[in-house]
Design an enzyme around this catalytic site. Structure first.
Site, PDB file in Angstrom:
ATOM      1  N   CYS A 100       0.834  -1.205   0.000  1.00  0.00           N
ATOM      2  CA  CYS A 100       0.000   0.000   0.000  1.00  0.00           C
ATOM      3  C   CYS A 100       0.868   1.255   0.000  1.00  0.00           C
ATOM      4  O   CYS A 100       1.752   1.401   0.840  1.00  0.00           O
ATOM      5  CB  CYS A 100      -0.920  -0.003   1.222  1.00  0.00           C
ATOM      6  SG  CYS A 100      -2.032   1.419   1.260  1.00  0.00           S
ATOM      7  N   ASN A 211      -1.242  -9.571  -9.394  1.00  0.00           N
ATOM      8  CA  ASN A 211      -2.292  -8.597  -9.105  1.00  0.00           C
ATOM      9  C   ASN A 211      -1.993  -7.327  -9.888  1.00  0.00           C
ATOM     10  O   ASN A 211      -0.845  -7.023 -10.175  1.00  0.00           O
ATOM     11  CB  ASN A 211      -2.310  -8.325  -7.585  1.00  0.00           C
ATOM     12  CG  ASN A 211      -3.196  -7.152  -7.191  1.00  0.00           C
ATOM     13  OD1 ASN A 211      -2.762  -6.218  -6.524  1.00  0.00           O
ATOM     14  ND2 ASN A 211      -4.456  -7.181  -7.606  1.00  0.00           N
ATOM     15  N   GLY A 212      -3.057  -6.607 -10.256  1.00  0.00           N
ATOM     16  CA  GLY A 212      -2.888  -5.315 -10.913  1.00  0.00           C
ATOM     17  C   GLY A 212      -3.457  -5.301 -12.320  1.00  0.00           C
ATOM     18  O   GLY A 212      -2.951  -6.009 -13.197  1.00  0.00           O
ATOM     19  N   ARG A 235     -10.407  -4.050  -8.215  1.00  0.00           N
ATOM     20  CA  ARG A 235     -11.543  -3.170  -8.522  1.00  0.00           C
ATOM     21  C   ARG A 235     -12.583  -3.821  -9.435  1.00  0.00           C
ATOM     22  O   ARG A 235     -13.777  -3.601  -9.269  1.00  0.00           O
ATOM     23  CB  ARG A 235     -11.020  -1.873  -9.138  1.00  0.00           C
ATOM     24  CG  ARG A 235     -10.373  -0.934  -8.125  1.00  0.00           C
ATOM     25  CD  ARG A 235      -9.592   0.163  -8.809  1.00  0.00           C
ATOM     26  NE  ARG A 235      -8.416  -0.376  -9.482  1.00  0.00           N
ATOM     27  CZ  ARG A 235      -7.713   0.273 -10.407  1.00  0.00           C
ATOM     28  NH1 ARG A 235      -8.109   1.468 -10.799  1.00  0.00           N
ATOM     29  NH2 ARG A 235      -6.641  -0.273 -10.956  1.00  0.00           N
TER      30      ARG A 235
END
Length: 332
Positions: A100, A211-212, A235
């Site tokens: 993060c 991820n991403g 998302r």
């Protein structure tokens, strides 16, 4: 709790930990859509648990299994105690946030800034593993600021692997700790999927998830077919949960479970009633349901009815059925 082989299997597809989004109500909905996908909490800071006594942040429903707790922190002893608390609450996995990029997280010396101190990360992980009866994992970036990911990431994974941690999720972007907002950090730094594949080749004994920027099950399956062990979707799974999760059990896990978005809404009604009976508000749940019918006729009215009505006094399951009538004849 879910045993270790099953949790590793569940990690073939997971929904990313997302602050203000993946709370217990969101996870309950997601579990109705997919029985197999691994779900994550929002990040909970170790100081909040250990010094603040905020154990209410760990509340979850037994139906959510397999479910993982993500912790933020940088003090090994504090993280060990938070891990003990989380495991005692029944979580199937404890994950350390090393990804993060927000200012608030940096000020606590944890999150992506820890990519700069792999020895401290290793110390934290060793303490967490010693305190945990369940698997400890890591979510990281490929690097931060001016670091060269091709140098930094292999060294980081080597250090992590030396602690005995075997499962790592890599957000395939750098994090820029100065000059970019958290939102910009999810969009502006370029994705480097080939580097994640290189890390799997270099560390074949590790369970590596990517991820991403992943927005479909087809894309997820392509990563798995190319040799990665898991895919984490953020998302897209939140904003369009039906597209991501309804087909996950059959396409990703080869399981037979299949439901519909309409049935998930009906299955949410008793849960909403219990929440209201305990003093909760309907909008605390329905805000996570707004994207259920994205791309379908009536989806705009579904969102509008829920958004406008959820804050009104006395709003409850009747509101949800009224909204459902715009996308389905089930509620009629």
């Amino acid at each position: 709790m879910t045993d270790k082989p099953l949790i590793s299997k569940a990690a073939r597809l997971s929904v990313a930990p997302m602050m203000d989004w993946t709370d217990r109500h969101c996870r309950y909905l997601h579990r109705l859509l997919s029985r197999e996908t691994l779900l994550y909490t929002e990040m909970v800071t170790a100081p909040a648990l250990v010094r603040g006594g905020a154990v209410h942040l760990l509340d979850f429903n037994t139906e959510e299994h397999p479910v993982a707790l993500q912790l933020g922190g940088s003090d090994p002893q504090e993280l060990a105690e938070a891990t003990r608390i989380g495991a005692a609450h029944g979580y199937d996995e404890i994950n350390l946030n090393v990804g993060c990029p927000s200012d608030r997280v940096q000020s606590g010396t944890f999150g992506a800034v820890l990519m700069k101190t792999p020895d401290l990360v290793a110390e934290c992980l060793s303490a967490m593993r010693a305190a945990s009866p369940v698997e400890v994992t890591v979510k990281c970036r490929i690097g931060v600021d001016d670091q060269d990911p091709h140098e930094v990431l292999p060294a980081f994974l080597d250090r992590v692997a030396a602690t005995g941690v075997r499962r790592i999720t890599i957000h395939a972007r750098k994090a820029w700790l100065q000059g970019l907002s958290p939102k910009e950090n999810r969009e502006i730094p370029p994705l480097d999927y080939p580097l994640v594949h290189e890390m799997k080749a270099a560390f074949p004994h590790l369970h590596i998830s990517v991820n991403g920027g992943i927005s479909s099950l087809d894309q997820a399956k392509a990563f798995l077919d190319a040799g990665l062990d898991g895919v984490m979707i953020g998302r897209a799974a939140y904003h369009n949960p039906a597209d991501i999760l309804l087909g996950a059990d059959t396409q990703i896990f080869g399981a037979g479970h299949m439901t519909t978005a309409e049935q998930a809404v009906l299955d949410m009604l008793p849960y909403i009633d219990r929440h209201l009976a305990n003093g909760g508000k309907v909008h605390q749940i329905t805000r996570h349901m707004l994207g259920l019918f994205t791309g379908r006729p009536g989806a705009r009215m579904w969102r509008r009815v829920l958004s406008e009505g959820a804050s009104r006094p006395g709003a409850g399951t009747r509101l949800v059925l009224d909204a459902l009538a715009h996308v389905s004849d089930i509620a009629a």
